[in-house]
Design a protein around this motif. Structure first.
Motif, mmCIF file in Angstrom:
data_model
loop_
_atom_site.group_PDB
_atom_site.id
_atom_site.type_symbol
_atom_site.label_atom_id
_atom_site.label_comp_id
_atom_site.label_asym_id
_atom_site.label_seq_id
_atom_site.Cartn_x
_atom_site.Cartn_y
_atom_site.Cartn_z
ATOM 1 N N SER A 355 -5.715 -5.321 2.882
ATOM 2 C CA SER A 355 -4.430 -4.698 2.555
ATOM 3 C C SER A 355 -3.402 -5.760 2.161
ATOM 4 N N ALA A 359 -1.180 -6.325 -1.174
ATOM 5 C CA ALA A 359 0.280 -6.453 -1.146
ATOM 6 C C ALA A 359 0.724 -7.683 -1.938
ATOM 7 N N PHE A 401 3.887 9.197 0.177
ATOM 8 C CA PHE A 401 4.310 7.803 0.302
ATOM 9 C C PHE A 401 5.314 7.467 -0.797
ATOM 10 N N ASP A 405 9.342 6.403 -0.585
ATOM 11 C CA ASP A 405 9.665 5.018 -0.946
ATOM 12 C C ASP A 405 10.818 5.026 -1.943
ATOM 13 N N GLN A 418 -0.339 -1.680 -3.364
ATOM 14 C CA GLN A 418 -0.837 -1.758 -1.983
ATOM 15 C C GLN A 418 -1.209 -0.368 -1.456
ATOM 16 N N ALA A 419 -0.361 0.600 -1.708
ATOM 17 C CA ALA A 419 -0.613 1.945 -1.173
ATOM 18 C C ALA A 419 -1.943 2.489 -1.686
ATOM 19 N N ASP A 422 -4.763 0.843 -0.038
ATOM 20 C CA ASP A 422 -4.916 1.191 1.373
ATOM 21 C C ASP A 422 -5.616 2.540 1.574
ATOM 22 N N VAL B 184 3.905 -5.792 3.768
ATOM 23 C CA VAL B 184 4.247 -4.555 3.074
ATOM 24 C C VAL B 184 4.910 -4.928 1.763
ATOM 25 N N SER B 190 5.989 -0.835 7.647
ATOM 26 C CA SER B 190 4.578 -0.628 7.963
ATOM 27 C C SER B 190 4.334 0.810 8.422
ATOM 28 N N SER B 192 5.275 3.333 6.888
ATOM 29 C CA SER B 192 4.908 4.115 5.712
ATOM 30 C C SER B 192 3.421 3.935 5.405
ATOM 31 N N ILE B 193 2.899 2.719 5.648
ATOM 32 C CA ILE B 193 1.463 2.481 5.463
ATOM 33 C C ILE B 193 0.680 3.285 6.501
ATOM 34 N N VAL B 218 -4.173 -0.824 10.983
ATOM 35 C CA VAL B 218 -2.711 -0.672 11.076
ATOM 36 C C VAL B 218 -2.278 -0.716 12.538
#
Lengths: 429, 396
Positions: A355, A359, A401, A405, A418-419, A422, B184, B190, B192-193, B218
């Motif tokens: 992850s 990022a 998400f 954001d 990144q999202a 993930d 992030v 984090s 939100s992840i 996480v």
């Protein structure tokens, strides 16, 4: 029985789209930029596979590699060079097969500490990785790196070292249960005197056992070349190679029908790996649901794949280092059986590393700014990194998400890289 | 300290019939083991020096110079002069050394000897996909018994050492604490992840597996960040990569994160030529790093719970070579610090008049030491090491 390897034909309900093209370039190569994938989709599946099968890379044969060996004076340099080859250029099955064989004829520089020797070792995969299996195996058995790695250069008449013979049968050509201990002992005699001098293969006649050996029930004054030929000609060997190919290109837990079909193709192609792979890549089996996202990405696949998908230009050293931290240091597999692979790659710590890698890449490169406003950015991220194909649950998760954001511009495009990475789908090959 | 019935039964099950159960100290889930591996073959004779042995002085015309200024820890034995912090641990009674540890038929290949120490199998021919390490097997047990999520960690290495390979779990290796804190991108949080991963697809066996790993990633990263945020070093660590790895070890062990086994390599011990300055530097690093870790743990009230074990894949030849260095040898001392160890020197002193092809003969089997360490950790040593063909070493 349906013919698993029959040529796959796209249809209105099953088009050759971003999803299937993504699958092709990920398995047969190391992914491709969205632009290149769109170009391949446009050209149709037959031409797309032709392109992936592609040409030689300059300096690819062992004969051409001399200059390269001179310049590869350190292992980090060699490792960066091998990663660079994966990062640049079009999607090419030859790079994939070199990497594939590195994980199956696994030699580690941790024992050899010899960058030129490892350079030559990789060049063998480039040269023979998509050719006849017979040639590949013989080249590997005469490869200074492999001979050192398996201690064959101390193997002499009267005191044969069984390492090479054992791995040749167990890990390279036949698999456990398809040979006897006696076969190994006799084959080991045939490899005596296969040594290394000044970094090159050297047959030392006076250390070689010229006597009669009995291997797989056949008797003769066999040398190492004969042992290789005897091994690859066995029916078990075709199934062994077929299983490796199915497990890689289709997915783990190969079925007997899949193995039989690929073994038949391989035998029909006179043990030509490249032609067998081509048959696989054009098959219904390959484009079927069973193969899609059926495996966990290796660290190298993950790291190189994200860079290529984004069309970014990352430093090969950086990518090599990132993959090493995630557990896969190219040129340093943990043992002769290669990396354990699949689920063993993933635990909470390596997931965080994966992850974090996304990022960092997101911050540095982000998505193509051309994707513009918020909704299009989500779709753009899915197209760029995930074949435009996402489960409804993951798509909703991503949209949620993105809605929460409130960053804009580059920050938003970084966050989305990144999202998307993930999501579980991004870990699958 | 908790001592459950299960702990008691486990302790009882592995206690040799001859040893009174009363001597068994409860092994609660907070016992930990730190393994420091001196990679390359450490010169045991110049680490724990037999200062009064003429045979030592005769065999080492130049390298014997360290005997002057060596730091006495017992009659006839003194530590390399660069190891005052380790000497201090001996003075406190928190340090033990076991003389001449090795295994039958010593192998002088770094590679194979490391495999032997890591797998705890002197007959190992080569590693296979299923080959596991002694710490990995111990971690498998701990994971089952205590539901520890990351029972073992490698710290400061580049790859997962064989020692940490388990059947069920591959232990992660951390180089930097940042590696285990979730970055992030784009200025989000984090949380939100975490939400994203929570909502993501989990249909199908493989996707479910990956989603599960992502969730624990996480969660662990968040938990570790919280735990680590509270850590303040109470000792001064040297600013070297080994020093940083030792500090990271302390952070992990003191964070309450649940990790019980740490493996930390220190490389550079293959001293074939001009050994003295290189070896002195390494001894200084080792002493400063281990000294700081032990001081830090003690200051946090955890000195009793953590054992530090220091070993190498082999010692070096008794006689120095023509390049003022030493070549690959065999048996060598190992060190155990902290954690209620019986301080002092264990086993017979090496007999330099009775060598095996120029090398110190082993008088203790490394698996006897492993068994003692595993017992202290509360792990069933028999399950990790197999049926003993060696004598136990009484260290605790």
């Amino acid at each position: 029985m349906t013919d698993l390897l029959a040529r796959w034909q796209p249809s209105d309900s099953e088009p050759f789209d971003l999803r299937r093209c993504g699958h092709l370039v990920r398995r047969a190569a190391f992914g491709a930029s969205l632009d290149l994938r769109r170009e391949l989709v446009e050209s149709g599946v037959d031409e797309a596979v032709d392109k992936v099968l592609g040409d030689r890379f300059p300096g690819e044969s062992v004969d051409d590699v001399h200059d390269l060996i001179v310049s590869m004076d350190s292992f980090p340099k060699l490792r960066a060079y091998r990663i660079w080859r994966l990062l640049v250029g079009k999607a090419r099955v030859r790079e994939r097969m070199s990497f594939f064989w590195h994980d199956r004829f696994a030699v580690s520089n941790r024992k050899l500490s010899d960058a030129p020797m490892m350079t030559r070792h990789f060049a063998l995969f480039d040269e023979h990785g998509t050719g006849k299996f017979d040639d590949l195996v013989l080249a590997i058995c005469r490869d200074p790196a492999m001979l050192r790695w398996l201690d064959n250069d101390t193997s002499v008449q009267g005191h044969p070292n069984e390492n090479l013979a054992r791995e040749l049968f167990e890990l390279f050509t036949l698999g456990r249960g398809n040979y006897t201990e006696r076969d190994i002992q006799e084959a080991a005699r045939a490899f005596t005197g296969w040594h290394v001098r000044d970094g090159k293969f050297k047959f030392v006649g006076r250390k070689h056992d010229r006597g009669t050996k009995e291997i797989f029930g056949q008797r003769g004054k066999f040398g190492g070349e004969d042992v290789v030929a005897l091994a690859v000609e066995r029916a078990h060997s075709a199934r062994f190679v077929a299983r490796k190919l199915v497990e890689f290109f289709i997915g783990p837990d190969a079925t007997a029908a899949e193995i039989d079909a690929v073994a038949k193709s391989y035998t029909g192609h006179d043990r030509h790996v490249g032609k067998t792979v081509e048959t696989l890549l054009r098959s219904r089996l390959f484009f079927g649901e069973r193969a899609y996202r059926s495996r966990i990405k290796d660290p190298v696949d993950l790291a190189v794949g994200v860079v290529r998908s984004l069309g970014a230009s990352a430093s090969p050293e950086g990518i090599a280092g990132a993959a090493a931290r995630m557990g896969q240091s190219l040129g340093e597999p943990p043992n002769v059986a290669g990396w354990p692979g699949e689920r063993a790659w993933l635990n909470s710590a390596t997931w965080v590393l994966r992850s974090n890698f996304a990022a960092e890449l997101g911050r540095r490169y982000g998505l193509d700014p051309g994707f513009g406003d918020a909704v299009a950015t989500v779709d753009g991220a899915i197209d760029t990194l995930l074949d435009g194909d996402l489960s409804p649950a993951s798509r909703r998760a991503l949209e949620r998400f993105a809605a929460a954001d409130d960053s804009r511009g580059h920050a938003r495009r970084a966050a989305l890289v990144q999202a998307v990475q993930d999501l579980p789908e991004a870990q699958l090959l | 300290m908790s001592f459950s019935r299960r702990d008691f039964l486990r302790a009882a099950a592995i206690a040799p019939a001859s040893s009174p159960l009363l001597r068994w100290i409860p092994s609660g889930p907070d016992r930990s083991l730190v393994v420091v591996e001196l990679v390359g073959g450490n010169d045991g004779l110049n680490t724990l020096i037999p200062v009064d042995d003429d045979k030592y002085h005769n065999a080492r015309p130049s390298l014997k110079s360290v005997a002057k200024g060596a730091l006495k820890v017992a009659d006839g034995f003194a530590l390399h002069p660069s190891m005052p912090q380790i000497q201090d641990l001996f003075v406190r009674g928190e340090a033990a050394a076991v003389h001449s540890v090795g295994y039958p038929k010593p192998d002088r290949s770094h590679f194979r000897s490391q495999d032997i120490w890591h797998s705890a199998d002197p007959l190992i021919e080569k590693k296979h996909a299923g080959t596991t390490g002694w710490l990995g097997r111990a971690a498998d047990q701990l994971a089952k018994a205590h539901d520890a999520q990351v029972p073992a960690l490698g710290l400061g290495g580049l790859e997962v050492p064989l020692a940490l390979q388990g059947v069920n779990a591959v232990a992660p290796v951390l180089n930097r604490i940042e590696d285990y804190s979730l970055l992030v991108a784009g200025g989000g949080k984090s949380d939100s992840i975490a939400g994203l991963v929570e909502d993501a697809d989990a249909k199908g066996d493989l996707t479910e597996f990956v989603r599960g790993v992502a969730q624990s990633g996480v969660a662990h990263a968040t938990k570790m960040q919280k735990a680590l945020a509270g850590y303040r070093a109470k000792a001064e660590y040297p600013n070297s990569s080994f020093g940083r790895a030792m500090k990271l070890t302390a952070r992990v062990l003191l964070s309450g994160f649940g990790t019980r086994i740490c493996h930390v390599p220190l490389s550079g011990f293959d001293t074939h030529a001009r050994q003295a300055p290189t070896h002195a530097g390494l001894m200084r690093q080792l002493s400063l790093g281990v000294g700081a870790l032990c001081e830090d743990l003690r200051a946090h009230g955890k000195g009793e719970q953590v054992v530090v074990f220091v070993h190498s894949e082999f010692g070096r030849r008794v006689s120095e070579n023509k390049s003022q260095g030493t070549d690959h040898g065999a048996a060598a001392p190992v060190f155990v610090f902290g954690g209620g160890v019986k301080g002092g020197l264990h086993g017979p002193a090496p007999d330099l008049g009775d060598l095996d092809d120029g090398d110190v003969k082993a008088t203790a089997d490394f698996r006897g030491v492993y068994a003692a360490l595993l017992g202290r950790l509360g792990v069933d040593a028999g399950a990790v090491l197999g049926k003993p063909s060696w004598d136990a070493v009484e260290l605790f």
